[in-house]
Write a protein that holds these residues in place. Structure first.
Motif, PDB file in Angstrom:
ATOM      1  N   ILE A   1      -0.784   0.239 -14.869  1.00 12.42           N
ATOM      2  CA  ILE A   1      -1.965  -0.606 -14.733  1.00 12.42           C
ATOM      3  C   ILE A   1      -2.074  -1.186 -13.317  1.00 12.42           C
ATOM      4  N   LEU A   2      -0.975  -1.362 -12.658  1.00 10.75           N
ATOM      5  CA  LEU A   2      -0.956  -2.035 -11.365  1.00 10.75           C
ATOM      6  C   LEU A   2      -1.686  -1.254 -10.280  1.00 10.75           C
ATOM      7  N   LEU A   3      -2.261  -1.985  -9.352  1.00 10.53           N
ATOM      8  CA  LEU A   3      -2.928  -1.382  -8.207  1.00 10.53           C
ATOM      9  C   LEU A   3      -1.928  -0.634  -7.319  1.00 10.53           C
ATOM     10  N   GLN A   4      -0.699  -1.134  -7.243  1.00 11.47           N
ATOM     11  CA  GLN A   4       0.312  -0.478  -6.419  1.00 11.47           C
ATOM     12  C   GLN A   4       0.595   0.934  -6.930  1.00 11.47           C
ATOM     13  N   TYR A   5       0.587   1.112  -8.251  1.00  9.78           N
ATOM     14  CA  TYR A   5       0.828   2.444  -8.818  1.00  9.78           C
ATOM     15  C   TYR A   5      -0.288   3.400  -8.409  1.00  9.78           C
ATOM     16  N   PHE A   6      -1.520   2.916  -8.470  1.00  9.27           N
ATOM     17  CA  PHE A   6      -2.652   3.755  -8.088  1.00  9.27           C
ATOM     18  C   PHE A   6      -2.567   4.141  -6.616  1.00  9.27           C
ATOM     19  N   ILE A   7      -2.253   3.181  -5.773  1.00 12.54           N
ATOM     20  CA  ILE A   7      -2.172   3.452  -4.337  1.00 12.54           C
ATOM     21  C   ILE A   7      -1.042   4.431  -4.046  1.00 12.54           C
ATOM     22  N   CYS A   8       0.126   4.211  -4.627  1.00 11.93           N
ATOM     23  CA  CYS A   8       1.277   5.067  -4.344  1.00 11.93           C
ATOM     24  C   CYS A   8       1.121   6.466  -4.910  1.00 11.93           C
ATOM     25  N   SER A   9       0.415   6.601  -6.015  1.00 15.74           N
ATOM     26  CA  SER A   9       0.320   7.918  -6.640  1.00 15.74           C
ATOM     27  C   SER A   9      -0.871   8.724  -6.150  1.00 15.74           C
ATOM     28  N   SER A  10      -1.934   8.071  -5.676  1.00 17.93           N
ATOM     29  CA  SER A  10      -3.121   8.830  -5.303  1.00 17.93           C
ATOM     30  C   SER A  10      -3.221   9.086  -3.801  1.00 17.93           C
ATOM     31  N   LEU A  11      -2.798   8.146  -2.996  1.00 21.14           N
ATOM     32  CA  LEU A  11      -2.886   8.350  -1.554  1.00 21.14           C
ATOM     33  C   LEU A  11      -1.740   9.234  -1.071  1.00 21.14           C
ATOM     34  N   PRO A  12      -1.956   9.966   0.000  1.00 19.51           N
ATOM     35  CA  PRO A  12      -0.875  10.834   0.492  1.00 19.51           C
ATOM     36  C   PRO A  12       0.303  10.014   0.993  1.00 19.51           C
ATOM     37  N   SER A  13       1.466  10.453   0.647  1.00 20.88           N
ATOM     38  CA  SER A  13       2.674   9.779   1.095  1.00 20.88           C
ATOM     39  C   SER A  13       3.278  10.571   2.246  1.00 20.88           C
ATOM     40  N   PRO A  14       4.210   9.971   2.960  1.00 21.34           N
ATOM     41  CA  PRO A  14       4.834  10.701   4.069  1.00 21.34           C
ATOM     42  C   PRO A  14       5.613  11.933   3.608  1.00 21.34           C
ATOM     43  N   TYR A  15       5.894  12.046   2.316  1.00 20.51           N
ATOM     44  CA  TYR A  15       6.663  13.176   1.824  1.00 20.51           C
ATOM     45  C   TYR A  15       5.805  14.430   1.678  1.00 20.51           C
ATOM     46  N   HIS A  16       4.485  14.282   1.795  1.00 18.88           N
ATOM     47  CA  HIS A  16       3.617  15.443   1.696  1.00 18.88           C
ATOM     48  C   HIS A  16       3.494  16.188   3.012  1.00 18.88           C
ATOM     49  N   TYR A  17       3.999  15.606   4.084  1.00 18.87           N
ATOM     50  CA  TYR A  17       3.852  16.196   5.399  1.00 18.87           C
ATOM     51  C   TYR A  17       5.191  16.665   5.929  1.00 18.87           C
ATOM     52  N   ARG A  18       5.162  17.740   6.680  1.00 13.49           N
ATOM     53  CA  ARG A  18       6.369  18.203   7.347  1.00 13.49           C
ATOM     54  C   ARG A  18       6.461  17.505   8.701  1.00 13.49           C
ATOM     55  N   LEU A  19       7.637  17.115   9.071  1.00 14.28           N
ATOM     56  CA  LEU A  19       7.818  16.456  10.348  1.00 14.28           C
ATOM     57  C   LEU A  19       7.817  17.517  11.446  1.00 14.28           C
ATOM     58  N   HIS A  20       6.683  17.709  12.085  1.00 11.32           N
ATOM     59  CA  HIS A  20       6.553  18.779  13.071  1.00 11.32           C
ATOM     60  C   HIS A  20       7.391  18.506  14.312  1.00 11.32           C
TER      61      HIS A  20
END
Length: 88
Positions: free
Chosen positions: A60-79
């Motif tokens: 229910i928390l807004l933090q859950y929505f933000i953390c699960s829907s927005l891209p996190s740094p783990y979705h990107y490769r460190l070029h």
């Protein structure tokens, strides 16, 4: 030496500021060395910890929505880091 005798409080404040800045820099240097030595930059240990903590949040928390829907740094490769990994 004359400045120290004329302004002891100002001198001690500047000295304290330099000491605290140095300690702050040493802390971040040690944190970076710790991440490199424990291999936290090239493995998925931090991603596993993030996902584990995400499951502990109520949905229910807004933090859950933000953390699960927005891209996190783990979705990107460190070029910038990837060429260095090849040589290690």
């Amino acid at each position: 030496m004359a400045f120290i005798k004329q302004h002891p409080l100002r001198w001690s404040g500047r000295a304290l500021h330099i000491v605290l800045r140095s300690l702050f820099g040493i802390f971040w240097l040690a944190a970076g060395i710790n991440k490199i030595t424990k291999d936290w930059l090239t493995t998925d240990i931090l991603q596993q910890a993030f996902l584990q903590r995400l499951t502990e949040l109520p949905r229910i928390l807004l933090q859950y929505f933000i953390c699960s829907s927005l891209p996190s740094p783990y979705h990107y490769r460190l070029h910038g880091w990837s060429p260095l990994v090849k040589f290690m």
